[in-house]
Scaffold this motif. Structure first.
Motif, PDB file in Angstrom:
ATOM      1  N   ALA A 116       0.826  -1.208   0.000  1.00  7.64           N
ATOM      2  CA  ALA A 116       0.000   0.000   0.000  1.00  7.64           C
ATOM      3  C   ALA A 116       0.860   1.258   0.000  1.00  7.64           C
ATOM      4  CB  ALA A 116      -0.930  -0.009   1.221  1.00  7.64           C
ATOM      5  N   THR A 117       1.980   1.235   0.728  1.00  8.19           N
ATOM      6  CA  THR A 117       2.883   2.384   0.759  1.00  8.19           C
ATOM      7  C   THR A 117       3.525   2.615  -0.603  1.00  8.19           C
ATOM      8  OG1 THR A 117       3.357   2.090   3.111  1.00  8.19           O
ATOM      9  CG2 THR A 117       4.964   3.327   1.824  1.00  8.19           C
ATOM     10  N   LEU A 118       3.929   1.552  -1.280  1.00 12.11           N
ATOM     11  CA  LEU A 118       4.529   1.690  -2.608  1.00 12.11           C
ATOM     12  C   LEU A 118       3.548   2.321  -3.588  1.00 12.11           C
ATOM     13  CD1 LEU A 118       6.450  -1.722  -2.915  1.00 12.11           C
ATOM     14  CD2 LEU A 118       7.407   0.547  -2.433  1.00 12.11           C
ATOM     15  N   GLU A 119       2.306   1.877  -3.548  1.00 20.29           N
ATOM     16  CA  GLU A 119       1.307   2.432  -4.457  1.00 20.29           C
ATOM     17  C   GLU A 119       1.035   3.900  -4.136  1.00 20.29           C
ATOM     18  OE1 GLU A 119      -1.354   2.613  -7.634  1.00 20.29           O
ATOM     19  OE2 GLU A 119       0.193   1.139  -7.128  1.00 20.29           O
ATOM     20  N   ALA A 120       0.942   4.230  -2.848  1.00 20.87           N
ATOM     21  CA  ALA A 120       0.685   5.619  -2.461  1.00 20.87           C
ATOM     22  C   ALA A 120       1.841   6.535  -2.829  1.00 20.87           C
ATOM     23  CB  ALA A 120       0.416   5.691  -0.961  1.00 20.87           C
ATOM     24  N   THR A 121       3.054   6.034  -2.762  1.00 18.95           N
ATOM     25  CA  THR A 121       4.238   6.851  -3.023  1.00 18.95           C
ATOM     26  C   THR A 121       4.541   6.978  -4.506  1.00 18.95           C
ATOM     27  OG1 THR A 121       5.157   6.068  -0.919  1.00 18.95           O
ATOM     28  CG2 THR A 121       6.667   7.201  -2.424  1.00 18.95           C
ATOM     29  N   PHE A 122       4.451   5.876  -5.242  1.00 13.89           N
ATOM     30  CA  PHE A 122       4.923   5.862  -6.629  1.00 13.89           C
ATOM     31  C   PHE A 122       3.824   5.598  -7.656  1.00 13.89           C
ATOM     32  CE2 PHE A 122       8.562   3.987  -4.113  1.00 13.89           C
ATOM     33  CZ  PHE A 122       9.318   5.155  -4.094  1.00 13.89           C
ATOM     34  N   GLY A 123       2.636   5.243  -7.214  1.00 16.71           N
ATOM     35  CA  GLY A 123       1.589   4.842  -8.156  1.00 16.71           C
ATOM     36  C   GLY A 123       1.256   5.888  -9.192  1.00 16.71           C
ATOM     37  N   ALA A 124       1.232   7.175  -8.789  1.00 16.65           N
ATOM     38  CA  ALA A 124       0.829   8.240  -9.714  1.00 16.65           C
ATOM     39  C   ALA A 124       1.747   8.325 -10.918  1.00 16.65           C
ATOM     40  CB  ALA A 124       0.790   9.577  -8.973  1.00 16.65           C
ATOM     41  N   ARG A 125       3.044   8.120 -10.712  1.00 16.99           N
ATOM     42  CA  ARG A 125       3.978   8.255 -11.840  1.00 16.99           C
ATOM     43  C   ARG A 125       3.910   7.067 -12.798  1.00 16.99           C
ATOM     44  NH1 ARG A 125       9.834   8.132  -8.985  1.00 16.99           N
ATOM     45  NH2 ARG A 125       8.728   9.486  -7.513  1.00 16.99           N
ATOM     46  N   LEU A 126       3.263   5.978 -12.377  1.00 17.04           N
ATOM     47  CA  LEU A 126       3.149   4.803 -13.248  1.00 17.04           C
ATOM     48  C   LEU A 126       1.857   4.791 -14.049  1.00 17.04           C
ATOM     49  CD1 LEU A 126       4.420   1.964 -10.860  1.00 17.04           C
ATOM     50  CD2 LEU A 126       5.735   3.609 -12.207  1.00 17.04           C
ATOM     51  N   TRP A 172      17.958  10.907   2.056  1.00 19.77           N
ATOM     52  CA  TRP A 172      16.906   9.896   1.921  1.00 19.77           C
ATOM     53  C   TRP A 172      15.662  10.381   2.638  1.00 19.77           C
ATOM     54  CZ3 TRP A 172      17.583   5.338  -0.825  1.00 19.77           C
ATOM     55  CH2 TRP A 172      18.894   5.046  -1.217  1.00 19.77           C
ATOM     56  N   GLN A 173      14.499  10.246   1.993  1.00 22.11           N
ATOM     57  CA  GLN A 173      13.237  10.665   2.586  1.00 22.11           C
ATOM     58  C   GLN A 173      12.456   9.434   3.053  1.00 22.11           C
ATOM     59  OE1 GLN A 173      12.424  13.944   3.121  1.00 22.11           O
ATOM     60  NE2 GLN A 173      14.559  14.162   2.403  1.00 22.11           N
ATOM     61  N   PRO A 174      12.059   9.395   4.325  1.00 26.14           N
ATOM     62  CA  PRO A 174      11.343   8.214   4.832  1.00 26.14           C
ATOM     63  C   PRO A 174       9.980   8.059   4.175  1.00 26.14           C
ATOM     64  CG  PRO A 174      11.330   9.974   6.455  1.00 26.14           C
ATOM     65  CD  PRO A 174      12.250  10.416   5.361  1.00 26.14           C
ATOM     66  N   PHE A 175       9.570   6.817   4.000  1.00 26.63           N
ATOM     67  CA  PHE A 175       8.229   6.545   3.492  1.00 26.63           C
ATOM     68  C   PHE A 175       7.187   7.004   4.512  1.00 26.63           C
ATOM     69  CE2 PHE A 175      10.432   3.238   0.913  1.00 26.63           C
ATOM     70  CZ  PHE A 175       9.958   3.610  -0.341  1.00 26.63           C
ATOM     71  N   ALA A 176       5.991   7.298   4.018  1.00 27.02           N
ATOM     72  CA  ALA A 176       4.889   7.657   4.901  1.00 27.02           C
ATOM     73  C   ALA A 176       4.659   6.524   5.901  1.00 27.02           C
ATOM     74  CB  ALA A 176       3.623   7.910   4.096  1.00 27.02           C
ATOM     75  N   GLY A 177       4.498   6.889   7.172  1.00 29.89           N
ATOM     76  CA  GLY A 177       4.277   5.905   8.222  1.00 29.89           C
ATOM     77  C   GLY A 177       5.540   5.414   8.884  1.00 29.89           C
ATOM     78  N   VAL A 178       6.706   5.711   8.298  1.00 30.69           N
ATOM     79  CA  VAL A 178       7.980   5.285   8.879  1.00 30.69           C
ATOM     80  C   VAL A 178       8.526   6.407   9.759  1.00 30.69           C
ATOM     81  CG1 VAL A 178      10.365   4.611   8.411  1.00 30.69           C
ATOM     82  CG2 VAL A 178       8.511   3.744   6.956  1.00 30.69           C
ATOM     83  N   GLN A 179       8.712   6.135  11.027  1.00 31.86           N
ATOM     84  CA  GLN A 179       9.349   7.073  11.952  1.00 31.86           C
ATOM     85  C   GLN A 179      10.808   6.660  12.131  1.00 31.86           C
ATOM     86  OE1 GLN A 179       7.463   9.690  13.060  1.00 31.86           O
ATOM     87  NE2 GLN A 179       5.825   8.773  11.812  1.00 31.86           N
ATOM     88  N   TRP A 180      11.692   7.661  12.257  1.00 30.44           N
ATOM     89  CA  TRP A 180      13.092   7.316  12.437  1.00 30.44           C
ATOM     90  C   TRP A 180      13.730   8.231  13.466  1.00 30.44           C
ATOM     91  CZ3 TRP A 180      17.447  10.344  11.511  1.00 30.44           C
ATOM     92  CH2 TRP A 180      17.215  11.567  10.865  1.00 30.44           C
ATOM     93  N   ARG A 181      14.809   7.752  14.051  1.00 27.77           N
ATOM     94  CA  ARG A 181      15.592   8.547  14.993  1.00 27.77           C
ATOM     95  C   ARG A 181      17.025   8.033  14.971  1.00 27.77           C
ATOM     96  NH1 ARG A 181      12.806   5.999  20.451  1.00 27.77           N
ATOM     97  NH2 ARG A 181      14.119   4.108  20.588  1.00 27.77           N
ATOM     98  N   GLU A 182      17.900   8.826  15.533  1.00 31.01           N
ATOM     99  CA  GLU A 182      19.311   8.460  15.606  1.00 31.01           C
ATOM    100  C   GLU A 182      19.617   7.989  17.020  1.00 31.01           C
ATOM    101  OE1 GLU A 182      23.646  10.672  15.314  1.00 31.01           O
ATOM    102  OE2 GLU A 182      21.930  11.565  14.289  1.00 31.01           O
ATOM    103  N   ASP A 183      20.062   6.755  17.155  1.00 37.78           N
ATOM    104  CA  ASP A 183      20.439   6.184  18.447  1.00 37.78           C
ATOM    105  C   ASP A 183      21.918   5.827  18.408  1.00 37.78           C
ATOM    106  OD1 ASP A 183      17.932   6.441  19.462  1.00 37.78           O
ATOM    107  OD2 ASP A 183      17.400   4.316  19.335  1.00 37.78           O
ATOM    108  N   ALA A 184      22.708   6.567  19.211  1.00 36.70           N
ATOM    109  CA  ALA A 184      24.151   6.312  19.265  1.00 36.70           C
ATOM    110  C   ALA A 184      24.775   6.339  17.873  1.00 36.70           C
ATOM    111  CB  ALA A 184      24.438   4.987  19.957  1.00 36.70           C
ATOM    112  N   GLY A 185      24.301   7.258  17.021  1.00 33.42           N
ATOM    113  CA  GLY A 185      24.855   7.419  15.688  1.00 33.42           C
ATOM    114  C   GLY A 185      24.265   6.504  14.637  1.00 33.42           C
ATOM    115  N   CYS A 186      23.401   5.567  15.062  1.00 32.97           N
ATOM    116  CA  CYS A 186      22.828   4.611  14.112  1.00 32.97           C
ATOM    117  C   CYS A 186      21.325   4.840  13.947  1.00 32.97           C
ATOM    118  CB  CYS A 186      23.079   3.179  14.574  1.00 32.97           C
ATOM    119  SG  CYS A 186      24.794   2.653  14.375  1.00 32.97           S
ATOM    120  N   LEU A 187      20.802   4.373  12.838  1.00 29.67           N
ATOM    121  CA  LEU A 187      19.397   4.556  12.504  1.00 29.67           C
ATOM    122  C   LEU A 187      18.528   3.567  13.272  1.00 29.67           C
ATOM    123  CD1 LEU A 187      17.255   5.871  10.545  1.00 29.67           C
ATOM    124  CD2 LEU A 187      17.737   3.953   9.004  1.00 29.67           C
TER     125      LEU A 187
END
Length: 591
Positions: free
Chosen positions: A156-166, A295-310
């Motif tokens: 569902a995320t792939l379709e929401a992100t890239f579907g329009a260009r296809l 890099w831009q996170p996909f919708a619904g993906v939360q990220w943070r930096e922990d001790a220098g790592c993703l």
């Protein structure tokens, strides 16, 4: 434009002869109704079976899709091995898995069986299970459990992100260079197209020539890897392919910015890179306008930096917990991040911390190599660094003087940047990094380059048919049949003649033709242009030449070519030059 259907209910929808699911090799379309028939056969086959875990391996992507859905609707947990090699099969059997598809002794529906009519129920998002395996790029492949809800979220995320260009007036065909037995190919080539109503092409595009032949002018999507995009080359005509391409996706490893630029020039589109892993699913994406593009996170993906790592929190994960990765990152200020390498590539050698990433970056900075992979290898004094590298043109000029010359120059460049104990002890200079069906370079393939080389079975060489033999020139043809022993395991999906066989045969036949000295020195100017496949009639041209500047040396240039029937010009496969010496060569001490 077709409606978006959930995988959970795809097989419970009324049969549709108008919804395409695959484009066969002859150009005809297989419909949703055709797929339902095959799903029914697989469901009827597997539902009565007592085993709950089934390993599934099928080369045909449409049959694979039917088998996967049929097994799921039969309540089975499906395991997707990355290959069908004997060791893989042994491991699957050892854990008690039943085998299906193209695996040895694998269960398959009987041809001509009457289509079953059992009504199927929607798949349960939590109870429907899959197990995929990592590529082994950092070691041994690891099994990863997936529930259907994770796959549904990702599609569902792939379709929401890239579907329009296809989208467009005509539905594009999805072509791929990757195997559907791994998570990237499974999602982008099987599950997403099935849900979105875009037909998948039934044959993989393994070589640039295949892409030129099949992409365009009809609308198309290319699902590729860096390993394939880096090898497009500039000798082919990409104009037809550019006419219909709507998107080019790349995943499975880092795509160098220079390779992204050259791919964009050939294909007319900047590749869309997708970052993620078998464990996390897709995390972020980008279309690189510069080498430092974030890099831009996909919708619904939360990220943070922990001790220098993703660390990520995502609907693609089993639950809401944060997943700690070993990827070092830095916030980019635009909501995204920049990747800085992997923290797990810090190794210890004699209690010294050594960054394999740093060694690779230093080597690339010399501009003598365009790709480099550092790894630990066993030596007589313990674990040390070995490097597999692809020389640039400048590096090739040094290598022509002897591989030790290039290796010494690179060691000198590293001497001021890394500890002495971390300086590479062994080098392998190759035309391209080895890669598997997923386009990745597993550590096992790199290690194999440092293994002792066993001599080829010379009886495997086809009988040469000599067309010319003189004191300085020779030409022979060799028919490469499909049952040649050297095709075994190289590779099952698309057999190709090993490059080392081409080198060995050229040397053997040169020794038959010419009065050569006893001492072999080295191979030079090696080029591997196009793989040799079963059914090819190879042409070998040999040319002997004394080295006037060094009377003790002589050389034999060789070139393997063939004719494909569509052009008067020969098709180049490989070429190079072999040197012999009448005295013991000094280089022998450094081999």
């Amino acid at each position: 434009m077709a409606d978006f259907w959930s995988l959970a209910t795809l097989a419970t929808q009324p049969p549709s002869a108008l919804r395409p699911v695959a484009r066969r090799a002859d150009g005809s379309l297989a419909s949703h109704a055709d797929l339902l028939v095959r799903i029914g056969h697989w469901h009827a086959l597997l539902a009565p079976q007592a085993q709950t875990e089934w390993a599934l391996y099928l080369n045909d992507p449409l049959e694979f899709a039917a088998a996967l859905l049929g097994a799921w609707h039969a309540g089975k947990t499906v395991l997707l091995p990355g290959d069908a090699l004997p060791e893989t099969v042994h491991q699957l059997q050892h854990r008690g898995c039943a085998l299906a598809g193209d695996l040895p002794g694998g269960l398959q529906p009987e041809a001509g069986a009457v289509a079953p009519t059992a009504a199927l129920q929607a798949l349960h998002p939590q109870h429907t299970r899959l197990q995929v395996f990592t590529s082994g790029s950092q070691g041994q492949p690891q099994a990863i459990d997936k529930a259907l809800h994770q796959l549904l979220a990702e599609v569902a995320t792939l379709e929401a992100t890239f579907g329009a260009r296809l989208r467009g007036e005509t539905v594009p065909t999805v072509w791929t260079t990757v195997s559907h037995q791994h998570i990237y190919g499974l999602l982008f080539y099987i599950l997403w197209p099935l849900s979105s109503g875009r037909p998948l092409a039934s044959q993989r595009l393994l070589y640039p020539e295949d892409m030129v032949a099949h992409l365009g002018p009809a609308p198309s999507v290319l699902v590729a890897t860096p390993a394939h995009l880096k090898r497009l080359g500039d000798r082919l005509d990409w104009q037809r392919a550019r006419q219909g391409l709507r998107a080019v996706f790349s995943s499975g490893g880092p795509l160098p910015f220079e390779a992204s630029q050259s791919a964009a020039q050939a294909l007319g589109l900047v590749p869309t890179e997708v970052f993620g892993s078998s464990e996390t699913g897709g995390i972020a994406w980008r279309q690189a306008a510069s080498a430092s593009q974030s890099w831009q996170p996909f919708a619904g993906v939360q990220w943070r930096e922990d001790a220098g790592c993703l660390a990520v929190q995502s609907p693609n994960l089993p639950d809401g917990a944060w997943w700690e990765t070993t990827d070092r990152v830095q916030a980019s200020g635009d909501g995204g991040f920049v990747l800085l390498g992997r923290s797990d590539r810090i190794v210890k050698i004699e209690e010294k911390r050594v960054s394999l990433d740093a060694i690779e970056q230093q080597l690339l900075a010399t501009q003598l190599v365009k790709e480099a992979r550092a790894l630990l290898i066993p030596t007589s004094v313990g674990q040390r660094v070995g490097v597999v590298a692809v020389p640039t043109e400048a590096g090739q000029l040094l290598a022509a003087q002897g591989r030790k010359v290039l290796g010494d120059r690179l060691r000198q460049a590293l001497a001021g940047a890394v500890e002495a104990v971390a300086l590479p002890r062994r080098w392998r200079f190759v035309p391209a990094l080895p890669h598997n069906a997923q386009g990745k370079t597993p550590e096992a393939l790199l290690r194999a380059l440092f293994d002792p080389v066993e001599p080829l079975d010379t009886s495997a060489m086809p009988m040469p048919q000599w067309q010319l033999r003189s004191a300085t020139e020779a030409r022979a043809t060799l028919r490469i049949e499909a049952d040649l022993v050297l095709f075994a395991g190289h590779f099952d999906v698309a057999p190709i003649l090993p490059g080392v066989a081409q080198l060995d045969w050229a040397i053997q036949l040169a020794q038959q033709c010419f009065d050569l000295p006893t001492h072999f020195v080295r191979l030079e100017a090696l080029k591997f242009v196009r793989p040799v496949t079963p059914g090819t009639t190879l042409i070998l041209d040999l040319s002997y030449k004394a080295q006037l500047a060094k009377p003790e040396l002589c050389a034999v240039a060789f070139a393997w070519t063939s004719q494909d029937g569509s052009s008067a010009e020969p098709v180049a496969h490989s070429s190079g030059r072999a040197l012999w010496s009448r005295t013991v060569p000094q280089e022998a001490a450094h081999a």
